[in-house]
Design a protein around this motif. Sequence first.
Motif, short mmCIF file in Angstrom:
data_model
loop_
_atom_site.label_atom_id
_atom_site.label_comp_id
_atom_site.label_asym_id
_atom_site.label_seq_id
_atom_site.Cartn_x
_atom_site.Cartn_y
_atom_site.Cartn_z
N UNK A 174 0.85 -1.19 0.00
CA UNK A 174 0.00 0.00 0.00
C UNK A 174 0.89 1.24 0.00
N UNK A 175 0.56 2.20 -0.84
CA UNK A 175 1.43 3.38 -0.88
C UNK A 175 0.69 4.62 -1.38
N UNK A 176 1.24 5.77 -0.97
CA UNK A 176 0.84 7.07 -1.48
C UNK A 176 2.14 7.79 -1.81
N UNK A 177 2.25 8.39 -3.00
CA UNK A 177 3.53 8.96 -3.40
C UNK A 177 3.37 10.29 -4.11
N UNK A 178 4.28 11.21 -3.80
CA UNK A 178 4.42 12.45 -4.55
C UNK A 178 5.66 12.40 -5.42
N UNK A 179 6.41 11.31 -5.31
CA UNK A 179 7.56 11.04 -6.18
C UNK A 179 7.70 9.53 -6.28
N UNK A 180 8.30 9.06 -7.35
CA UNK A 180 8.42 7.62 -7.56
C UNK A 180 9.60 7.05 -6.76
N UNK A 181 9.27 6.31 -5.72
CA UNK A 181 10.32 5.71 -4.89
C UNK A 181 10.19 4.19 -4.85
N UNK A 182 9.37 3.64 -5.75
CA UNK A 182 9.12 2.20 -5.73
C UNK A 182 10.36 1.37 -6.09
N UNK A 183 11.38 2.02 -6.66
CA UNK A 183 12.59 1.30 -7.01
C UNK A 183 13.65 1.35 -5.90
N UNK A 184 13.31 1.97 -4.79
CA UNK A 184 14.26 2.07 -3.69
C UNK A 184 14.68 0.68 -3.23
N UNK A 185 15.95 0.44 -3.13
CA UNK A 185 16.44 -0.90 -2.80
C UNK A 185 16.08 -1.33 -1.38
N UNK A 186 15.80 -0.36 -0.51
CA UNK A 186 15.45 -0.70 0.87
C UNK A 186 14.07 -1.35 0.98
N UNK A 187 13.28 -1.23 -0.07
CA UNK A 187 11.96 -1.87 -0.06
C UNK A 187 12.08 -3.39 -0.18
N UNK A 188 13.28 -3.85 -0.54
CA UNK A 188 13.50 -5.30 -0.66
C UNK A 188 13.82 -5.96 0.68
N UNK A 189 13.95 -5.14 1.71
CA UNK A 189 14.33 -5.67 3.02
C UNK A 189 13.28 -5.30 4.06
N UNK A 190 12.91 -6.27 4.88
CA UNK A 190 11.98 -6.00 5.98
C UNK A 190 12.79 -5.60 7.21
N UNK A 191 12.63 -4.37 7.69
CA UNK A 191 13.46 -3.91 8.81
C UNK A 191 13.11 -4.63 10.11
N UNK A 192 14.14 -4.87 10.91
CA UNK A 192 13.95 -5.48 12.22
C UNK A 192 13.89 -4.41 13.30
#
Length: 222
Positions: free
Chosen positions: A58-76
């Motif tokens: 789920x997302x809301x964006x004012x800029x395209x950040x879907x390619x951010x590499x951090x989205x590939x990791x689930x933070x602990x």
Amino acid sequence: MSDEELRRINELLFNAFTFSSNVWMFRNREKMIKYFCDLVIESDECTGVIVTDESGEHYRMNENVLKCRYLNYTPKVFSVVNAEHCECEDVDHKLLLSIPVSNKAAAYIFLKDANEETIQILKDMVTVLSRAIENLEITVEMDVMLSRLKANLEHFQYLSDRLRNPLSIILGVSELKDEIDTDKAFEMVKKSAEKIKIVLDSLSEAELKSKEMFEKLYYDNI
């Protein structure tokens, strides 16, 4: 702190209060998350908010950040990442807040800039979202358990009714012991006893399942 910064913090605080007050009324985790995203993106500092969850992304964006590499990791753990490390191209944000929501969900908030107050407010909003989702899961599980309990009680009533007929036969035979053939009386009592045993076995099985159900509910929520 400038008047403009103070205004932005006050607006974010108002949205945080609104979210904390209303999110508990939702009975769907997807709607909870969408509500969270809707309020966070209203912040002037926020350029994008993404929540990855078992129900979807789920997302809301004012800029395209879907390619951010951090989205590939689930933070602990909660972390603040400088944009120069996230390798996004042509972006407005300078910071990324990476925050765990649960074992299956995480929030990513992209900010143009932010002071400590803004970061703390957003972090607290994620904490509220996490608690609301956890509370919803417990409520749903309780509803399921109560439904099963109701079904078990109805089953117990059904089995109780099934006991009445063989018991009536045994009582009838005992009252007519002097007027009925012994072998026939014995056979009638035996068949009735077998029927009672079947019902009692079913009751015992239902009791065991109910006990396991409530033990699971108890240990999952202590």
